[in-house]
Design an enzyme around this catalytic site. Structure first.
Site, PDB file in Angstrom:
ATOM      1  N   ALA A  61       0.656  -6.527  -5.844  1.00 27.53           N
ATOM      2  CA  ALA A  61      -0.569  -6.048  -6.576  1.00 27.53           C
ATOM      3  C   ALA A  61      -1.705  -6.790  -6.187  1.00 27.53           C
ATOM      4  CB  ALA A  61      -0.100  -5.670  -7.895  1.00 27.53           C
ATOM      5  N   TYR A 230      10.298  -5.713  11.829  1.00 27.40           N
ATOM      6  CA  TYR A 230       9.414  -4.924  10.649  1.00 27.40           C
ATOM      7  C   TYR A 230       9.937  -3.368  10.765  1.00 27.40           C
ATOM      8  CZ  TYR A 230       5.444  -3.148   8.642  1.00 27.40           C
ATOM      9  OH  TYR A 230       4.565  -2.415   7.715  1.00 27.40           O
TER      10      TYR A 230
HETATM   11  N1  LIG Z   1      -1.857  -1.573   5.979  1.00 30.26           N
HETATM   12  C1  LIG Z   1      -1.192  -0.929   6.959  1.00 30.26           C
HETATM   13  O1  LIG Z   1      -1.415  -0.194   7.640  1.00 30.26           O
HETATM   14  C2  LIG Z   1       0.292  -0.371   6.653  1.00 30.26           C
HETATM   15  C3  LIG Z   1       0.961   0.594   7.355  1.00 30.26           C
HETATM   16  C4  LIG Z   1       2.412   1.249   7.065  1.00 30.26           C
HETATM   17  C5  LIG Z   1       2.970   0.751   5.947  1.00 30.26           C
HETATM   18  N2  LIG Z   1       2.363  -0.461   5.227  1.00 30.26           N
HETATM   19  C6  LIG Z   1       2.960  -1.012   4.201  1.00 30.26           C
HETATM   20  O2  LIG Z   1       2.329  -0.939   2.934  1.00 30.26           O
HETATM   21  C7  LIG Z   1       2.625  -2.086   1.970  1.00 30.26           C
HETATM   22  C8  LIG Z   1       1.246  -2.743   1.674  1.00 30.26           C
HETATM   23  O3  LIG Z   1       0.436  -2.910   2.937  1.00 30.26           O
HETATM   24  P1  LIG Z   1      -0.841  -3.893   2.734  1.00 30.26           P
HETATM   25  O4  LIG Z   1      -1.668  -3.521   4.083  1.00 30.26           O
HETATM   26  O5  LIG Z   1      -1.713  -3.395   1.536  1.00 30.26           O
HETATM   27  O6  LIG Z   1      -0.372  -5.304   2.714  1.00 30.26           O
HETATM   28  P2  LIG Z   1      -1.017  -6.693   2.213  1.00 30.26           P
HETATM   29  O7  LIG Z   1      -2.556  -6.465   2.141  1.00 30.26           O
HETATM   30  O8  LIG Z   1      -0.656  -7.685   3.091  1.00 30.26           O
HETATM   31  O9  LIG Z   1      -0.554  -6.951   0.775  1.00 30.26           O
HETATM   32  C9  LIG Z   1       1.035  -7.237   0.538  1.00 30.26           C
HETATM   33  C10 LIG Z   1       1.245  -7.716  -0.488  1.00 30.26           C
HETATM   34  O10 LIG Z   1       2.536  -8.041  -0.962  1.00 30.26           O
HETATM   35  C11 LIG Z   1       2.774  -9.283  -1.423  1.00 30.26           C
HETATM   36  N3  LIG Z   1       4.006 -10.050  -1.214  1.00 30.26           N
HETATM   37  C12 LIG Z   1       4.066 -10.447   0.207  1.00 30.26           C
HETATM   38  N4  LIG Z   1       5.228 -11.208   0.294  1.00 30.26           N
HETATM   39  C13 LIG Z   1       5.932 -11.108  -1.219  1.00 30.26           C
HETATM   40  C14 LIG Z   1       6.932 -11.740  -1.966  1.00 30.26           C
HETATM   41  N5  LIG Z   1       7.936 -12.156  -1.095  1.00 30.26           N
HETATM   42  N6  LIG Z   1       7.229 -11.566  -3.097  1.00 30.26           N
HETATM   43  C15 LIG Z   1       6.159 -10.673  -3.707  1.00 30.26           C
HETATM   44  N7  LIG Z   1       4.759 -10.248  -3.281  1.00 30.26           N
HETATM   45  C16 LIG Z   1       4.935 -10.186  -1.870  1.00 30.26           C
HETATM   46  C17 LIG Z   1       1.580 -10.030  -0.939  1.00 30.26           C
HETATM   47  O11 LIG Z   1       1.109 -11.161  -1.827  1.00 30.26           O
HETATM   48  P3  LIG Z   1       0.182 -12.295  -1.529  1.00 30.26           P
HETATM   49  O12 LIG Z   1      -1.182 -11.773  -1.848  1.00 30.26           O
HETATM   50  O13 LIG Z   1       0.545 -13.380  -2.347  1.00 30.26           O
HETATM   51  O14 LIG Z   1       0.446 -12.465   0.016  1.00 30.26           O
HETATM   52  C18 LIG Z   1       0.420  -8.849  -1.300  1.00 30.26           C
HETATM   53  O15 LIG Z   1      -0.069  -8.814  -2.641  1.00 30.26           O
HETATM   54  C19 LIG Z   1       3.488  -2.961   2.872  1.00 30.26           C
HETATM   55  O16 LIG Z   1       4.801  -2.794   2.255  1.00 30.26           O
HETATM   56  C20 LIG Z   1       3.155  -2.777   4.336  1.00 30.26           C
HETATM   57  O17 LIG Z   1       4.634  -2.899   5.111  1.00 30.26           O
HETATM   58  C21 LIG Z   1       0.997  -0.888   5.550  1.00 30.26           C
END
Ligand SMILES: NC(=O)c1ccc[n+]([C@@H]2O[C@H](COP(=O)([O-])OP(=O)(O)OC[C@H]3O[C@@H](n4cnc5c(N)ncnc54)[C@H](OP(=O)(O)O)[C@@H]3O)[C@@H](O)[C@H]2O)c1
Ligand SMILES: *[C@@H]1O[C@H](CO)[C@@H](O)[C@H](O)[C@H]1NC(C)=O
Ligand SMILES: CC(=O)N[C@H]1CO[C@H](CO)[C@@H](O)[C@@H]1O
Length: 257
Positions: A61, A230
């Site tokens: 979050a 991934y």
């Molecule tokens: N963005 C896209 O285009 C896209 C597309 C398809 C799917 N998704 C999926 O949607 C989700 C969110 O994406 P996003 O782009 O918003 O990602 P993001 O901005 O990188 O955020 C990911 C979050 O997960 C946390 N996290 C990572 N590793 C963790 C761990 N080991 N334990 C607890 N928390 C952890 C991160 O914490 P930190 O802040 O500490 O790093 C961050 O708060 C992901 O599952 C991603 O695979 C994203």
């Protein structure tokens, strides 16, 4: 350009992302466009029950989609549990949401989804906190959002590939730990799993891969198959969602999306 960037640009994994991921994103848009036109049943939007402040849990979050979801759910009247791996980022996120919505109900918990020990600890603290609150001890919504695209191979303290554990095995475990609280909700509860359009590229299903072994054996010097790993975690998450929904929907009213 430095050498590492150049090497990345020449790697098959990079081109896999550039070409296959673009195609599967296009495929997703076409499906959405097509389904939007057909008479697809509209999903009921989950709303907190009147006069209550039901609990929802959002993992990861502290940035991106998770942070946006936490803020939006607080606005909808949920008591939002923000789960993240950095205490500092959690603190900053809570401050920021609270600044924009002074009456938001928020609670932060530190958890590393790449660690079984940390997930268990989070599960117990959360259960304790939920039971101490003067409301029905239940969770109405769990958003399994945390996910990473790791650039290199790292083995966790549990002996698994970090990306596989963070994106799939960790959320799988957390969901199972929180199931009793999800089932205890008087209104139908919901699990939302963040997968990805890239799951379409990950078709190489085998038992070793499911146990997180297939990608876990790359030796030093060999480049890490980041794109395929991934895709694989997201395919696993999708299959888990379908199966959990199948098992729970009729018996307990929990839906998995
Ligand atoms: N963005 C896209 O285009 C896209 C597309 C398809 C799917 N998704 C999926 O949607 C989700 C969110 O994406 P996003 O782009 O918003 O990602 P993001 O901005 O990188 O955020 C990911 C979050 O997960 C946390 N996290 C990572 N590793 C963790 C761990 N080991 N334990 C607890 N928390 C952890 C991160 O914490 P930190 O802040 O500490 O790093 C961050 O708060 C992901 O599952 C991603 O695979 C994203
Ligand atoms: C479910 O709710 C009841 C009261 O509404 C409570 O006594 C019970 O402990 C709850 N179960 C769990 C698993 O929290
Ligand atoms: C977009 C969406 O909701 N997809 C699927 C989510 O999971 C349920 C149950 O597994 C499926 O019925 C949906 O099609």
């Amino acid at each position: 350009m430095d050498r590492e960037a150049l090497r990345m640009l020449c790697s098959p994994q990079f081109w896999r992302m550039a070409v296959l991921w673009a195609l599967s994103l296009l495929h997703s848009y076409l499906l959405v466009f097509h389904c939007g036109r057909a008479d697809a049943p509209r999903r009921r939007r989950p709303r907190p029950a009147e006069g209550r402040c039901p609990i929802c849990v959002v993992t990861g979050a502290t940035s991106g989609l998770g942070r946006a979801a936490a803020a939006a759910l607080a606005r909808e009247g949920y008591h939002v549990v923000l789960a993240g791996r950095s205490t500092q980022l959690l603190y900053e996120t809570v401050q920021e949401i609270q600044r924009q919505q002074p009456d938001a109900h928020l609670k932060e918990f530190q958890v590393d989804l790449a660690s079984f020990k940390s997930i268990k600890k989070f599960g117990s603290s959360l259960k304790q906190w939920v039971h101490e609150k003067n409301v029905e001890p239940s969770i109405q919504l769990l958003v399994n959002n945390a996910g990473i695209l790791a650039k290199s191979h790292r083995i966790t303290e549990d002996g698994l590939d970090e990306m596989i554990q963070t994106n799939y095995i960790g959320p799988f475990m957390l969901t199972n730990i929180l199931l009793p609280l999800l089932k205890n909700s008087s209104v139908p509860s919901r699990v939302v799993n963040l997968t990805s359009f890239t799951h379409r590229c990950g078709l190489d299903v085998c038992e070793d891969a499911l146990r997180g072994m297939k990608f876990g054996r790359c030796s030093i010097g060999e480049s890490y198959p980041l794109a395929s790993t991934y895709e694989y975690t997201k395919l696993c998450m999708l299959m888990f969602s379908y199966e959990l929904h199948r098992q729970l929907h009729m018996s307990s009213g929990v839906s998995v999306i």
